[in-house]
Structure formats: C-alpha cells, structure tokens
Write an enzyme that holds these catalytic residues in place. Sequence first.
Site, PDB file in Angstrom:
ATOM      1  N   GLN A 194     -40.264  34.168 -55.952  1.00  0.00           N
ATOM      2  CA  GLN A 194     -38.922  34.744 -55.948  1.00  0.00           C
ATOM      3  C   GLN A 194     -38.803  35.875 -56.963  1.00  0.00           C
ATOM      4  O   GLN A 194     -37.773  36.548 -57.005  1.00  0.00           O
ATOM      5  CB  GLN A 194     -37.885  33.666 -56.301  1.00  0.00           C
ATOM      6  CG  GLN A 194     -37.718  32.576 -55.270  1.00  0.00           C
ATOM      7  CD  GLN A 194     -36.775  31.481 -55.727  1.00  0.00           C
ATOM      8  OE1 GLN A 194     -37.170  30.326 -55.819  1.00  0.00           O
ATOM      9  NE2 GLN A 194     -35.530  31.816 -56.020  1.00  0.00           N
ATOM     10  N   PHE A 225     -35.665  27.833 -52.822  1.00  0.00           N
ATOM     11  CA  PHE A 225     -34.567  27.063 -53.421  1.00  0.00           C
ATOM     12  C   PHE A 225     -34.641  27.013 -54.949  1.00  0.00           C
ATOM     13  O   PHE A 225     -34.161  26.071 -55.568  1.00  0.00           O
ATOM     14  CB  PHE A 225     -34.524  25.638 -52.852  1.00  0.00           C
ATOM     15  CG  PHE A 225     -34.480  25.590 -51.355  1.00  0.00           C
ATOM     16  CD1 PHE A 225     -33.371  26.048 -50.668  1.00  0.00           C
ATOM     17  CD2 PHE A 225     -35.562  25.110 -50.632  1.00  0.00           C
ATOM     18  CE1 PHE A 225     -33.331  26.027 -49.286  1.00  0.00           C
ATOM     19  CE2 PHE A 225     -35.533  25.079 -49.253  1.00  0.00           C
ATOM     20  CZ  PHE A 225     -34.410  25.541 -48.571  1.00  0.00           C
ATOM     21  N   GLU A 229     -38.995  30.491 -58.419  1.00  0.00           N
ATOM     22  CA  GLU A 229     -38.491  31.533 -59.315  1.00  0.00           C
ATOM     23  C   GLU A 229     -39.455  31.752 -60.473  1.00  0.00           C
ATOM     24  O   GLU A 229     -39.744  32.876 -60.861  1.00  0.00           O
ATOM     25  CB  GLU A 229     -37.104  31.173 -59.847  1.00  0.00           C
ATOM     26  CG  GLU A 229     -36.514  32.274 -60.713  1.00  0.00           C
ATOM     27  CD  GLU A 229     -35.074  32.026 -61.119  1.00  0.00           C
ATOM     28  OE1 GLU A 229     -34.599  32.724 -62.030  1.00  0.00           O
ATOM     29  OE2 GLU A 229     -34.417  31.141 -60.529  1.00  0.00           O
ATOM     30  N   ARG A 307     -25.679  27.490 -67.732  1.00  0.00           N
ATOM     31  CA  ARG A 307     -24.804  27.532 -66.555  1.00  0.00           C
ATOM     32  C   ARG A 307     -24.121  26.178 -66.338  1.00  0.00           C
ATOM     33  O   ARG A 307     -22.964  26.120 -65.913  1.00  0.00           O
ATOM     34  CB  ARG A 307     -25.569  27.960 -65.303  1.00  0.00           C
ATOM     35  CG  ARG A 307     -24.680  28.133 -64.078  1.00  0.00           C
ATOM     36  CD  ARG A 307     -25.423  28.750 -62.914  1.00  0.00           C
ATOM     37  NE  ARG A 307     -25.568  30.191 -63.031  1.00  0.00           N
ATOM     38  CZ  ARG A 307     -24.715  31.076 -62.536  1.00  0.00           C
ATOM     39  NH1 ARG A 307     -23.624  30.674 -61.909  1.00  0.00           N
ATOM     40  NH2 ARG A 307     -24.930  32.363 -62.662  1.00  0.00           N
ATOM     41  N   ARG A 339     -31.317  25.529 -56.500  1.00  0.00           N
ATOM     42  CA  ARG A 339     -30.042  26.009 -55.956  1.00  0.00           C
ATOM     43  C   ARG A 339     -28.832  25.420 -56.705  1.00  0.00           C
ATOM     44  O   ARG A 339     -28.614  24.217 -56.714  1.00  0.00           O
ATOM     45  CB  ARG A 339     -29.974  25.618 -54.485  1.00  0.00           C
ATOM     46  CG  ARG A 339     -28.911  26.326 -53.686  1.00  0.00           C
ATOM     47  CD  ARG A 339     -29.019  25.889 -52.244  1.00  0.00           C
ATOM     48  NE  ARG A 339     -28.265  26.740 -51.335  1.00  0.00           N
ATOM     49  CZ  ARG A 339     -28.332  26.650 -50.022  1.00  0.00           C
ATOM     50  NH1 ARG A 339     -29.129  25.747 -49.470  1.00  0.00           N
ATOM     51  NH2 ARG A 339     -27.631  27.457 -49.257  1.00  0.00           N
ATOM     52  N   THR A 439     -26.378  34.916 -66.206  1.00  0.00           N
ATOM     53  CA  THR A 439     -25.732  34.803 -67.519  1.00  0.00           C
ATOM     54  C   THR A 439     -26.524  35.545 -68.588  1.00  0.00           C
ATOM     55  O   THR A 439     -25.991  35.864 -69.644  1.00  0.00           O
ATOM     56  CB  THR A 439     -25.559  33.326 -67.922  1.00  0.00           C
ATOM     57  OG1 THR A 439     -26.829  32.668 -67.892  1.00  0.00           O
ATOM     58  CG2 THR A 439     -24.600  32.627 -66.971  1.00  0.00           C
ATOM     59  N   ALA A 508     -29.522  33.355 -58.767  1.00  0.00           N
ATOM     60  CA  ALA A 508     -28.137  33.469 -59.231  1.00  0.00           C
ATOM     61  C   ALA A 508     -27.202  33.895 -58.103  1.00  0.00           C
ATOM     62  O   ALA A 508     -26.112  34.408 -58.360  1.00  0.00           O
ATOM     63  CB  ALA A 508     -28.035  34.437 -60.411  1.00  0.00           C
ATOM     64  N   GLU A 713     -25.611  29.793 -53.383  1.00  0.00           N
ATOM     65  CA  GLU A 713     -25.575  28.570 -54.173  1.00  0.00           C
ATOM     66  C   GLU A 713     -24.263  27.790 -54.108  1.00  0.00           C
ATOM     67  O   GLU A 713     -24.289  26.550 -54.027  1.00  0.00           O
ATOM     68  CB  GLU A 713     -25.894  28.891 -55.636  1.00  0.00           C
ATOM     69  CG  GLU A 713     -27.334  29.319 -55.854  1.00  0.00           C
ATOM     70  CD  GLU A 713     -27.599  29.705 -57.289  1.00  0.00           C
ATOM     71  OE1 GLU A 713     -28.301  28.961 -57.991  1.00  0.00           O
ATOM     72  OE2 GLU A 713     -27.099  30.771 -57.719  1.00  0.00           O
TER      73      GLU A 713
END
Length: 770
Positions: A194, A225, A229, A307, A339, A439, A508, A713
Amino acid sequence: MKEVAHESGAYHTTGEAVYIDDMLVNEQLLHGQVVYSPHAHAKIKSFDLSEAQKLPGVHAVLRYKDIPGENQMGPVIHDELVLVKDTVTFIGQAIFLIAADNEEIAIEAEKLIKIEYEPLEPVLSIEDAIDHGKLIQPQRKIETGNVENGLNNSSNIIEGELKIGGQEQWYLETQVCLALPGEGSELKAYSSTQHPSETQALIAEVLGIPRNEVEVEIRRMGGAFGGKETQGNHVAIWASLLAISTGCPVKIRLFRDDDQKMTGKRHRYLTKYKVGFDAEGIVSAIDLELNADAGAATDLTMAVLERAMMHAENSYFIPNFRIIGNAWFTNLPSNTAFRGFGGPQGMAGMEQIIDRIAHHLKKDAAEIRYKNLYGLNDRNITPYGQTIENNLLPVIWDQLIESSAYWKRKESIIQFNSENEFFKKGIAITPVKFGISFTTSHLNQAGALVHVYQDGTVLANHGGTEMGQGLHTKIRQIVAHEFGINVEKVKVNATNTTKVPNTSATAASAGTDLNGMAVKNAIEKIKKRIAEVIAKELNCSPETIVFENNTVFNSENSEKKIKFEKAVQTAYLQRTSLSATGFYRTPNVHFDREKGKGNPYFYFAFGMSVTEVLVDTLTGYVKTLRADILHDVGDSINTRLDIAQIEGGYIQGVGWVTTEELKWDDKGNLLNHSPDTYKIPNVQDVPEDFRVNLLEGYPNSVPSIRRSKAVAEPPLMHCFSCWLAIKSAISAMGNHEFEPQFELPATNEVVVLACEDIRKKMKDKVATVS
C-alpha cells in the site's frame, strides 16, 4: 458517470487480472523461503547452515551478517530487525532466508538447518505487559475540561473495563514480492504494498544503495485492509536481499498459514473507564485509559493509538474528558494497520459506556445516544480542540430513525421476546463520526503524472494504490470529468515510484481525496496550455475556453466546437507540452502531540446504522435479520463503489465483533492460523434484509475533489449496532434487569456464557425472594 463499473471488474471475473504471482519471468526465477522462529522469546545459542547450503538447487542461505546495509525495517521507529541477531522476540520472526530453484528444495533446505535455542519467558497479554511495565513507547494523553470536578459533581458513576480483540486482515492475496536485479545496483520490486515509496526507501536502506536505484511497482493488490501498509515491506526486503545476493529474480509468496503466523493484526485493546452522568443520561465526565497490544515492535502502533484516542468519544460531546493512551510490548508479531486504524477500538469503549448508562437508568440506549450527540452550534468541540463543522449527525438520525422504523420495530421486538423463552431479538442504533486525513500532517500530500496523447487518449499515474477498493476507477472518472471526455478514453496505469515519487500510503481513507486533487492539478496545467492554443484558433480569451462532451469551445460563442482529439493535435503541432505533473497538499491540518490539541482532520464523515438480530440463547447462535445504514459520502463520485464499500465495511466489522477471535496458547503459538480455524464472515452472515443508502443533498462543505467524501474506513464502525443488538437480545432474557457480561468479539462462546450468567442471576433472584 456515477455508475461507472470497476475498471478491473471484468478482469477479476474472468481471471485475466494479473497479480504478482501471475507474472511470467524467466527460467532464472528462484523461490524465496523465510526461516522463522518457533519460539515467542528465546536466545539463539548456535546454528549450522552447512547442510542446507550444500543441497543441490540452493543458491543462497542468508543471515543477518549478509545484509549489506541496515538490519532494520521499522517504518517509523527502527526497532524491527530484518533478520534476527541473537534473540527472537515472537513466533514468526525471520532468522534466515533461502533462495532455491523451487519451493520443494527450499523447504528441504530449511529442514537441514540446525538451530539450538534457549527458551525465555514470553509476555503474551496486555495484562502481563502492564504487570511487567513493558511500555513500548511513552504514554500519550489528550485532555479537556476538568475531569475530577466533572466526576465529583455527577449524580451517577459507573466504572468498568472492556476487552477488545484483534483481527486478521485476511487479504485474499497473501504477502508477495517479485524482486528483479538489474545492471549495477539497480533493483525492481513488484511488491504487493500500500506504500510503494516506503517500500522503496526501506529496500534501499537495507541494501545500502540510494533510492534512485530502486523501483517499486504495484498494479493491483488482492486485498490489503491495512495489512500491507507497512508489513508488505518485509517480504519485499527479503526478496530483494536474495535477488541481489544471487543475481537472479526471486519471488517470495507467503503460504496462508505462515502469513497469519508471521504478520501483525488489528491491535487488541484493554479499555478502562470511569464515567459520570446525570439522571437524564447526559455524560459530564469520562476518565479513560486505552491499553494497546503493540506486539514486539512499534510499527504503526503510536499512530493507531493516536487515532483511537481521537475517536474515543465517537459522535458524542464530552465536556470533561481525559484519554490516556498506552502501547505495550508483547512477544507477538508487531500489530499494524487495519481498516479504521484505531478508530474502531476507540469507539468500542464509548459505545459500551453509552449502553451501560442506558441500562443503569433503565432507558433505551437510543435515547441516551441522541441526548449526547455533538451539537450544531454549541457542544461541538472535540477533546483535542477541533470544532465539528457541518455536523450531519442530527440529519442522519432523523432520516434513519424514520426509514428504519426503529421505534415501531422496538415495540414488536419487546412483544416477540415476551412470547419466546429461548429465542430473543435485539435492536440497536449507533452513530459514526470519523476524521479524514493522516494525523501525521506531512503525509497529507500527493503527486500525479498525466499524459495526453495525439489521439485524444489520456494516461494517468498517481501515488495511490489499487487494492480492490476502486481507487483507479474513481481517478479515471475524475480525469474524464476534468477533461470533459468519455471515461473510455482514460487509462490509469500501475503505481510506480519512477513515475510519481515520495508518495504517502494509500491509507487513512484519503486515497481519492489526495490523489484525485493531484491529478486535477496536473490536468489544469494541460488544459491551460491547450486553451491558449485553441483561443487563438477561435479568436477568444483562453479564460472562456470550455472542455465538455468530448469537445473544446468558447463558452461565449459555442457554435464552433472542436473535437477534443483535434484540439490536442492542434496543440501538439504548436509544440505544446501535453504532459504535466500534479501536486496537492491538504490545507489547514495540524496537530500538537505534546499539547494534545489541533486541527488534525480536513473534515469528518458521518453515518448511522440500525441492526436487528435473533439470538438462540441455548446455543449462542446469532442471525442478523436486518441492517439499515445511512452514510454520508458527500457528493458521491461513484455510487456503485461507495455502496459496495459500505456493505463490505459493515460485514468486515461484523466479523470483528462476532466471529473473528484470535487465540494463542501459553507459548505464543497462534492456534487459528488458517481458513478452517479462523472464521471470517461468509454469505450466511450477511443480513437477510440489507438496506444501504447514501445521504443525499449534502455535498462536502470543504473543497474536496468534486465535493465528495472518503468512504473506505468509516463504514466498518457501523458494526457496533450489530454487537450491541446482540447484547440487547441477551439482556432481554432477564427483561433487561441484569446487564450481560460482554466482550468484543461476541463469539458463540461469549454469547453462551453471557446467557448462562443471566440465567444464574435470575435463579439467584428467585432464590433470594423465596
């Protein structure tokens, strides 16, 4: 244009879609094998590679000393080894790498490696980590108001804790990379990632070469998902090491069981809370502690925790709120993105709190939720200081309460439960408010590269990655809309670090927001150049030139229209550049981590869901009867894709809160690491009556791409209405007099035990009265 089909949909259906494992290479291709630790915590006393190295067909057996660059692959903090030195810290940690002619030889070579371990005591739970004081990073805090005063002045206090389980990403395509050595130090990696730019950077660091020698490309992933990442980097690095060592192409594709053993999951949490509220159920203060299971390395844990803290209030105004965030080291694979990225874990505690307040006051939970929702002009400041602007929660509430016939169905459920002893129904409504942006502010940027060819066709590259969600389809639509041409004339190419550099992860929920605006920026440059040429042809100002319906014309005199491809050819003959890069950065986002204050989100996406379930109180079987979802996507770019994302997100969330339980033994072995033991949702888990609608008439109030909103998400968190409907059904066994002992996920076992607990309390009450 809003009903455009997925750009790879036909290829997915026919099997023509090419994934990394489908790519043809040449007869030099080697199979890469990862030799990993069978212990959660142990010292490596000795090892012998000689027999494995002698096996015919083995081209390399690598250990940490064979790494030419840094032995580190931590994406944010370098606390994650590429290959173990002397102490293993989780089962699945890579120790050696093997390159062989085929998989069979590689497996045989692994069997010939001799390793002597000295087992050490592992830490395998959050509770154990807390007892040992094993924080992986410093504690975080967000606070607003005066929590002590708020609690002291509250007429009602409840305290408790909630255990929140993790979740396996269970992408259909396991972690995979094909690494191809080039001339000199060059290397190309086809990586299921990702985040191609991060994969490129880490490969370069580990190989000890500059980034411009490494090319990373991904056409499509078979699901991700969040699990690819950062952890897609691991396989890419290992394959690249073997490719450089052998001078041959090397592919590593993890076997499903190995993938589940070796990779991180959604973080487990232990949430502790103390809440003050009045007789009406309005919350005045919360003291909350979020404890996350980081695993053996930091990975993205602190961003996930951040988060979670920022979504700990979900959709409710809490004037006095202290949120403590702790991330704990355990001897398990480092947990990672999934996710929702912490949002679901943060919201779970809040929804449990609201539900418990309702039970304490003997009121319907929907009533308590409504009273505590963020306001429009006041009661609209988050604990971290951001104002909730253009709050759509009241609008969605009114529409969904009516369309779902919530109160009428509630009455019929009460009637049903009074007439049935062993089958009970439950219903719940829950909201979602989800902030859109990274963030970490500097990640809110994107690039693009757009080419227009002389035949009027367009090729677009951007920094986002396609994992089945339809990002390339939306980008294709954006390109077509901006140029005023048919979508069939547009192609979106594979994501490649040599085309668009320094990209952020597709995460995100910001893939379309960021990359769509970058593509738009590139197109605006090209259109301006073409407009200057065509304005001379039409004897008008460039500012009056319009691109629409496959034509270019003067908006003040539309009689003469030039076909788009003709306009392109004319611009080319005038030696005009028909290629441009684009760039975008999200405005007005910032966050001070030391103070716990800021404006971290560009906007918020909202939604609500109502779920009705049927519970067999003897067996614990749960059937989802109906789900109603109303979700805010702004002005939808593609309604088909958006509805599909909402449906899929809800079902994936339902899996998390009901059936997807991760089980480890006391040695740190994951016990359910295959599809026959790990229960993801199937068609039987889809609600019998599934109603998903997009909120209409409310385009995004901020200047997002075509006034749309992110959708990836936020829908997952609609699952809480299912989770709490199950709890309500169990509570109905005792006419809601006794509160069920409840956890997440509410597995068959949890449901049965909760039902038995209610029965025991009912018997104890009868015995006490008699």
